[in-house]
Design a protein around this motif. Structure first.
Motif, short mmCIF file in Angstrom:
data_model
loop_
_atom_site.label_atom_id
_atom_site.label_comp_id
_atom_site.label_asym_id
_atom_site.label_seq_id
_atom_site.Cartn_x
_atom_site.Cartn_y
_atom_site.Cartn_z
N PHE A 118 0.80 -1.23 0.00
CA PHE A 118 0.00 0.00 0.00
C PHE A 118 0.83 1.28 0.00
CE2 PHE A 118 -3.08 -3.12 1.29
CZ PHE A 118 -4.26 -2.68 0.71
N HIS A 119 2.05 1.19 0.51
CA HIS A 119 2.82 2.42 0.68
C HIS A 119 4.23 2.35 0.09
CE1 HIS A 119 -0.47 3.67 3.24
NE2 HIS A 119 -0.32 2.57 3.97
N GLY A 120 4.57 1.25 -0.56
CA GLY A 120 5.88 1.16 -1.21
C GLY A 120 5.86 1.81 -2.58
N GLU A 121 6.95 1.63 -3.31
CA GLU A 121 7.02 2.15 -4.68
C GLU A 121 6.44 1.12 -5.65
OE1 GLU A 121 10.93 3.24 -5.78
OE2 GLU A 121 11.13 4.80 -4.26
N ARG A 122 6.02 1.60 -6.80
CA ARG A 122 5.54 0.74 -7.87
C ARG A 122 6.48 0.89 -9.05
NH1 ARG A 122 -1.01 1.75 -7.40
NH2 ARG A 122 -1.20 0.85 -5.30
N ARG A 123 7.24 -0.15 -9.30
CA ARG A 123 8.25 -0.08 -10.34
C ARG A 123 8.01 -1.15 -11.40
NH1 ARG A 123 14.00 -0.64 -7.88
NH2 ARG A 123 14.44 -0.54 -10.11
N ARG A 124 8.45 -0.84 -12.61
CA ARG A 124 8.31 -1.79 -13.72
C ARG A 124 9.53 -2.71 -13.78
NH1 ARG A 124 4.32 -2.21 -16.74
NH2 ARG A 124 2.67 -0.64 -16.74
N PHE A 125 9.24 -3.98 -14.06
CA PHE A 125 10.30 -4.98 -14.16
C PHE A 125 10.12 -5.82 -15.42
CE2 PHE A 125 10.12 -4.01 -9.65
CZ PHE A 125 11.46 -3.82 -9.36
N ASP A 126 11.25 -6.34 -15.90
CA ASP A 126 11.25 -7.21 -17.08
C ASP A 126 10.72 -8.59 -16.71
OD1 ASP A 126 12.72 -5.06 -18.10
OD2 ASP A 126 14.65 -6.08 -17.77
N LEU A 127 10.30 -9.31 -17.74
CA LEU A 127 10.02 -10.73 -17.63
C LEU A 127 10.73 -11.43 -18.78
CD1 LEU A 127 6.16 -10.84 -16.91
CD2 LEU A 127 8.02 -11.12 -15.25
N GLY A 128 10.98 -12.72 -18.62
CA GLY A 128 11.42 -13.53 -19.74
C GLY A 128 10.20 -14.22 -20.35
N ARG A 129 10.35 -14.67 -21.58
CA ARG A 129 9.25 -15.39 -22.26
C ARG A 129 9.82 -16.61 -22.95
NH1 ARG A 129 3.98 -14.23 -24.21
NH2 ARG A 129 3.47 -15.31 -26.16
#
Length: 307
Positions: A118-129
């Motif tokens: 609820f109060h942390g950061e929201r960051r984008r991360f990679d995935l493998g496919r």
């Protein structure tokens, strides 16, 4: 960041942390939630259907309770469903290994994990496919895949992390077929390989730093090949990983890639994030940059991406 009002929880019924799912519900509802969608599943492979329901409902936050298997199944849906990649995911690490959560700094503490949600950061991360499925931690074939296949199910439920040790000992003398590997279209490896690993993060089972320079948001996959055979060579290889850089072992080669093509002399079981899949003789893995948004502890890095 506004407080999410519509939240979905997808939880593995057989996993536990802190006071369990009852405590999780209390802590979430204490955050001023307007609508809470609650889905419990008996197995990780049952999660995708419920995650799709959450996406269709347009939730503000998806809370995933379980281990790497349930996290992988959930993130795979979000990366493929229209609008899914916009939904932030909060991981409550209630599984055996919790490798993705651990690499992101999410603790195995229920109160702290909910606070991050609820109060942390929201960051984008990679995935493998690989073969149409996304993975967050790693894909593996050979020693790794055989070990995880044997540790799956009841054995892992009974022994936890020791299941991997037990099955690992059984497979140190396993087959090492010839492997041909291309990195971004160029030949890189052509020899016998007891294990091929493709990682999105650096630390794997047992706290071993398999990929020293890996970061889950760098736009790359890290690739490792182990040529160790027999207990002595495996002990030397794992010992080097435990105390120093993995690429200093004479039985390990590593590199990085955006696309990895692997061909094997014989069919072997492959694994995604600790879950065994079918046998295969060839596969292609590629990176999907910034594929998902994850709730993580607040960063001290002012340049850390949050969009």
């Amino acid at each position: 960041m506004r407080t999410p009002r519509t939240i979905a929880v997808v939880a593995h019924q057989r996993k536990t942390l802190g006071g369990g799912l009852d405590e999780l519900r209390r802590r979430i509802t204490g955050q001023g939630v307007e609508e809470l969608l609650w889905f419990e599943v008996p197995k990780s492979r049952k999660a995708p259907k419920q995650v799709r329901k959450a996406v269709e409902a347009g939730v503000d936050l998806l809370v995933v309770w379980g281990g790497d298997g349930l996290v992988q199944r959930s993130l795979d849906v979000l990366a493929q469903e229209k609008g899914g990649s916009k939904i932030p995911v909060a991981i409550i690490p209630a599984g055996t290994g919790n490798l993705f959560a651990g690499n992101l700094g999410i603790p195995t503490d229920l109160e702290k994990a909910v606070e991050i949600a609820f109060h942390g950061e929201r960051r984008r991360f990679d995935l493998g496919r690989l073969s149409g499925e996304h993975f967050a931690v790693m894909a593996g074939v050979g020693f790794d895949g055989a070990m995880i296949k044997d540790a799956d199910g009841d054995l892992k439920d009974r022994l936890g992390k020791l299941a991997y040790v037990w099955t690992g000992i059984r497979h140190v003398n396993g087959e090492a077929p010839r492997a041909t590997i291309e990195i971004d279209g160029s030949p890189w490896f052509d020899d016998e390989a007891s294990c091929v690993l493709i990682g999105n993060v650096g630390t794997i089972t047992g706290g071993i730093r398999a990929f020293d320079d890996a970061e889950p948001d760098d736009g790359w996959l890290d690739v490792g090949v182990a040529t160790a055979q027999g207990a002595l060579q495996w002990a030397r290889a794992l010992g080097t990983m435990a105390v120093g850089r993995s690429d200093r072992s004479p039985f390990v080669r590593t590199t990085r890639a955006r696309r990895v093509d692997v061909k094997l002399e014989s069919k072997l079981v492959y694994e995604l994030d600790g879950g065994a899949r079918a046998k295969t003789k060839k596969f292609t893995a590629s990176v999907v940059p910034a594929a998902v948004k994850i709730c993580v502890p607040a960063s001290t890095d002012p340049d850390a991406p949050t969009s």
